[in-house]
Write a protein that holds these residues in place. Sequence first.
Motif, PDB file in Angstrom:
ATOM      1  N   LEU A  56       0.827  -1.199   0.000  1.00 48.20           N
ATOM      2  CA  LEU A  56       0.000   0.000   0.000  1.00 48.20           C
ATOM      3  C   LEU A  56       0.866   1.256   0.000  1.00 48.20           C
ATOM      4  CD1 LEU A  56      -2.717  -1.079   2.594  1.00 48.20           C
ATOM      5  CD2 LEU A  56      -3.084  -0.662   0.152  1.00 48.20           C
ATOM      6  N   GLU A  57       1.965   1.191   0.751  1.00 48.50           N
ATOM      7  CA  GLU A  57       2.886   2.331   0.794  1.00 48.50           C
ATOM      8  C   GLU A  57       3.434   2.644  -0.590  1.00 48.50           C
ATOM      9  OE1 GLU A  57       7.331   2.372   2.100  1.00 48.50           O
ATOM     10  OE2 GLU A  57       6.115   2.697   3.908  1.00 48.50           O
ATOM     11  N   ARG A  58       3.853   1.592  -1.317  1.00 54.07           N
ATOM     12  CA  ARG A  58       4.380   1.810  -2.667  1.00 54.07           C
ATOM     13  C   ARG A  58       3.320   2.444  -3.560  1.00 54.07           C
ATOM     14  NH1 ARG A  58       8.314   1.001  -0.092  1.00 54.07           N
ATOM     15  NH2 ARG A  58       9.919  -0.583  -0.427  1.00 54.07           N
ATOM     16  N   GLY A  59       2.093   1.928  -3.487  1.00 55.90           N
ATOM     17  CA  GLY A  59       1.029   2.471  -4.321  1.00 55.90           C
ATOM     18  C   GLY A  59       0.682   3.901  -3.971  1.00 55.90           C
ATOM     19  N   LEU A  60       0.586   4.201  -2.678  1.00 56.22           N
ATOM     20  CA  LEU A  60       0.257   5.561  -2.247  1.00 56.22           C
ATOM     21  C   LEU A  60       1.378   6.540  -2.578  1.00 56.22           C
ATOM     22  CD1 LEU A  60      -1.235   4.688   1.266  1.00 56.22           C
ATOM     23  CD2 LEU A  60      -2.504   5.675  -0.645  1.00 56.22           C
ATOM     24  N   THR A  61       2.627   6.102  -2.434  1.00 55.84           N
ATOM     25  CA  THR A  61       3.765   6.991  -2.644  1.00 55.84           C
ATOM     26  C   THR A  61       4.036   7.220  -4.123  1.00 55.84           C
ATOM     27  OG1 THR A  61       4.718   6.021  -0.640  1.00 55.84           O
ATOM     28  CG2 THR A  61       6.134   7.452  -1.908  1.00 55.84           C
ATOM     29  N   ALA A  62       3.727   6.229  -4.964  1.00 56.87           N
ATOM     30  CA  ALA A  62       3.990   6.367  -6.400  1.00 56.87           C
ATOM     31  C   ALA A  62       3.288   7.586  -6.985  1.00 56.87           C
ATOM     32  CB  ALA A  62       3.548   5.099  -7.128  1.00 56.87           C
ATOM     33  N   GLY A  63       2.147   7.971  -6.417  1.00 56.65           N
ATOM     34  CA  GLY A  63       1.409   9.118  -6.930  1.00 56.65           C
ATOM     35  C   GLY A  63       1.889  10.461  -6.408  1.00 56.65           C
ATOM     36  N   LEU A  64       2.909  10.452  -5.550  1.00 58.37           N
ATOM     37  CA  LEU A  64       3.405  11.704  -4.970  1.00 58.37           C
ATOM     38  C   LEU A  64       4.605  12.264  -5.716  1.00 58.37           C
ATOM     39  CD1 LEU A  64       3.155  10.866  -1.143  1.00 58.37           C
ATOM     40  CD2 LEU A  64       1.509  12.065  -2.588  1.00 58.37           C
ATOM     41  N   GLY A  65       5.014  11.612  -6.812  1.00 55.72           N
ATOM     42  CA  GLY A  65       6.125  12.120  -7.601  1.00 55.72           C
ATOM     43  C   GLY A  65       7.349  11.233  -7.514  1.00 55.72           C
ATOM     44  N   GLU A  66       8.232  11.376  -8.496  1.00 57.80           N
ATOM     45  CA  GLU A  66       9.443  10.565  -8.580  1.00 57.80           C
ATOM     46  C   GLU A  66      10.353  10.809  -7.377  1.00 57.80           C
ATOM     47  OE1 GLU A  66      13.269  10.882 -11.384  1.00 57.80           O
ATOM     48  OE2 GLU A  66      11.457  10.288 -12.491  1.00 57.80           O
ATOM     49  N   GLY A  67      10.891   9.736  -6.853  1.00 55.46           N
ATOM     50  CA  GLY A  67      11.871   9.834  -5.774  1.00 55.46           C
ATOM     51  C   GLY A  67      11.329   9.597  -4.385  1.00 55.46           C
ATOM     52  N   LYS A  68      10.021   9.724  -4.208  1.00 53.44           N
ATOM     53  CA  LYS A  68       9.467   9.566  -2.856  1.00 53.44           C
ATOM     54  C   LYS A  68       9.518   8.099  -2.392  1.00 53.44           C
ATOM     55  CE  LYS A  68       8.496  13.906  -2.524  1.00 53.44           C
ATOM     56  NZ  LYS A  68       7.132  14.443  -2.538  1.00 53.44           N
TER      57      LYS A  68
ATOM     58  N   LEU B 226       1.320  16.300   5.145  1.00 54.19           N
ATOM     59  CA  LEU B 226       2.669  15.782   5.410  1.00 54.19           C
ATOM     60  C   LEU B 226       3.288  15.064   4.222  1.00 54.19           C
ATOM     61  CD1 LEU B 226       2.015  14.308   8.989  1.00 54.19           C
ATOM     62  CD2 LEU B 226       3.170  16.466   8.435  1.00 54.19           C
ATOM     63  N   GLY B 227       2.551  14.875   3.144  1.00 52.81           N
ATOM     64  CA  GLY B 227       3.091  14.182   1.989  1.00 52.81           C
ATOM     65  C   GLY B 227       3.477  12.755   2.327  1.00 52.81           C
ATOM     66  N   HIS B 228       4.659  12.347   1.874  1.00 50.79           N
ATOM     67  CA  HIS B 228       5.097  10.970   2.145  1.00 50.79           C
ATOM     68  C   HIS B 228       5.338  10.756   3.644  1.00 50.79           C
ATOM     69  CE1 HIS B 228       8.888  13.158   1.912  1.00 50.79           C
ATOM     70  NE2 HIS B 228       9.494  12.144   2.491  1.00 50.79           N
ATOM     71  N   GLY B 229       5.557  11.832   4.407  1.00 53.14           N
ATOM     72  CA  GLY B 229       5.668  11.711   5.862  1.00 53.14           C
ATOM     73  C   GLY B 229       4.375  11.213   6.480  1.00 53.14           C
ATOM     74  N   GLY B 230       3.236  11.588   5.897  1.00 52.37           N
ATOM     75  CA  GLY B 230       1.948  11.106   6.389  1.00 52.37           C
ATOM     76  C   GLY B 230       1.791   9.615   6.211  1.00 52.37           C
ATOM     77  N   ILE B 231       2.414   9.054   5.164  1.00 51.67           N
ATOM     78  CA  ILE B 231       2.361   7.613   4.950  1.00 51.67           C
ATOM     79  C   ILE B 231       3.187   6.893   6.014  1.00 51.67           C
ATOM     80  CG2 ILE B 231       2.967   5.771   3.327  1.00 51.67           C
ATOM     81  CD1 ILE B 231       2.425   7.781   1.063  1.00 51.67           C
TER      82      ILE B 231
END
Length: 510
Positions: free
Chosen positions: A243-255, A401-406
């Motif tokens: 789920l983390e990978r899927g949620l983070t993939a939409g936040l931009g390259e590198g996250k 928080l962006g990826h910090g929220g994940i």
Amino acid sequence: MSVLKAATSIVALTLLGRLLGFIRTMYVSDLYGTGAAADAYFTALTIPMTLFMVIPGAINAVLIPTMRGLIERKAEGEREALYGKMLAMVTLFFLVLCAAGTALSPQIAGWIGMTGQRAALTAELLAWMWPSVFFIGVAGLWASVINAHQHFFTPALGTVTNGAVVIVAMYALVPAYGPVGLAIATTLGYIAAAVPMLPTLKRFGYATRFSFQWKEDESLKGMGERVIPILIGSCISQATTFLERGLTAGLGEGKIAALSYANQIFQLPLGIFVGAFTLPLFPLLASYVKRGEMNLMKDTLQKGLAYLWMLMLPVTIGMILFGEPVIRLFFVRQGGKFDETGVAWTVLGLAFYSLGLFGLAARDLLTRAFYALDNTRTPVTIGACGILVYIASAYAGIPSLGHGGIALAASISAWFQAVLLFILLAKRIGAPVSRSFLLTCGKVTVAGSAMGAALWAAKPFLSHFHVLVQTVVGIGGAAIVYAIVLILLRESMIFDVASKFLKRASRKTS
């Protein structure tokens, strides 16, 4: 072997293995930073890493109680026959799984959330990594059998051989094959983790013989009834990774890469200390339950939780206050691709991951307590609830928080599961802890607060020095402050640990 002695050997080997793993991650960060290739590599690595967390634990949970019973009854023929049947089942299952996974690698990359060139590279790397899953399966079986004999050294050595082989293979293959070389090195590393266990198995009397006489085997039937919910529960507990990978993939390259780097640091104390205590404690818990010695079972569980709180609280505080120098020390290199943006992203992820350290540690130990009681359904139910909490927390935290929220969502979910497991266990066996546990927690909290204050006060002064000096002096000074306060508070656990280490040292020198 005593719990402390077993834990000491596991800590030493796991620490060395994790440090070797850091060298691998540092190499990736130098080459690819937080770019698309790093995202693809860490996404592909999710499959074997997740199965490495799920499969050995599931086999361990169902096989050790059964094996312990056969060992204590001295039923050598039965335990050897059981091993042959398990070896045949594990081999067939994982060969089929590897073949199917390799064929479906492009679809899996899409399911995880990758698109475009990142998806194509992820699928290619994943196809090279799937063979490692077979060796993860057989290594899980071998480690469980060896652990059932209360031998923990050889399975723990696998983390060292894994890391060493991966590093050598990376430096040999990546210059010629690029990211594909990383995938091949990963598979070679898992082979190297499994092979050292074979001589130990032979020493305990297990031959590599397959047995397909599965019908009417009561031991297999009992384990089969328990393994399904354990596997489901383990998959649920690791579902946050996908789920983390899927949620983070939409936040931009590198996250994705940034969270992977943060998770690498976060997993260091978790892998060392949680593994060091849950591995030797689980056979003890299972033995006490089988003999009906519930007071001893609760006393062992209380000590495990107390040790974990004493270890995890200072690490949590240190990671939050001192994460940046550690990240710079490990990942920032002259001419490397890991830049200031990568540092900032990784610091944010590490701070929020750190909040869940004790929650994850306690959850794993309490889950083992339920397994010792032959209760596999409760952890599954709690794990499913934890996924819902994770998803809700992630969607609530991402906007601000962006990826910090994940990362924060993972910590919230871990604490939720640990608290609920503790409450339900108390209803089943009575209070798992006593007043002395609460007193220890209070003293540890005071010592941790003093350590945090000292670290915060020293940060401006230490910032003038090289990151290596900052890290060594900061961590070393914080540990000294923490230990001194615990001694002043007369916390018995630190005296107990110190006396046991001193006795061991005196025996070695005499």
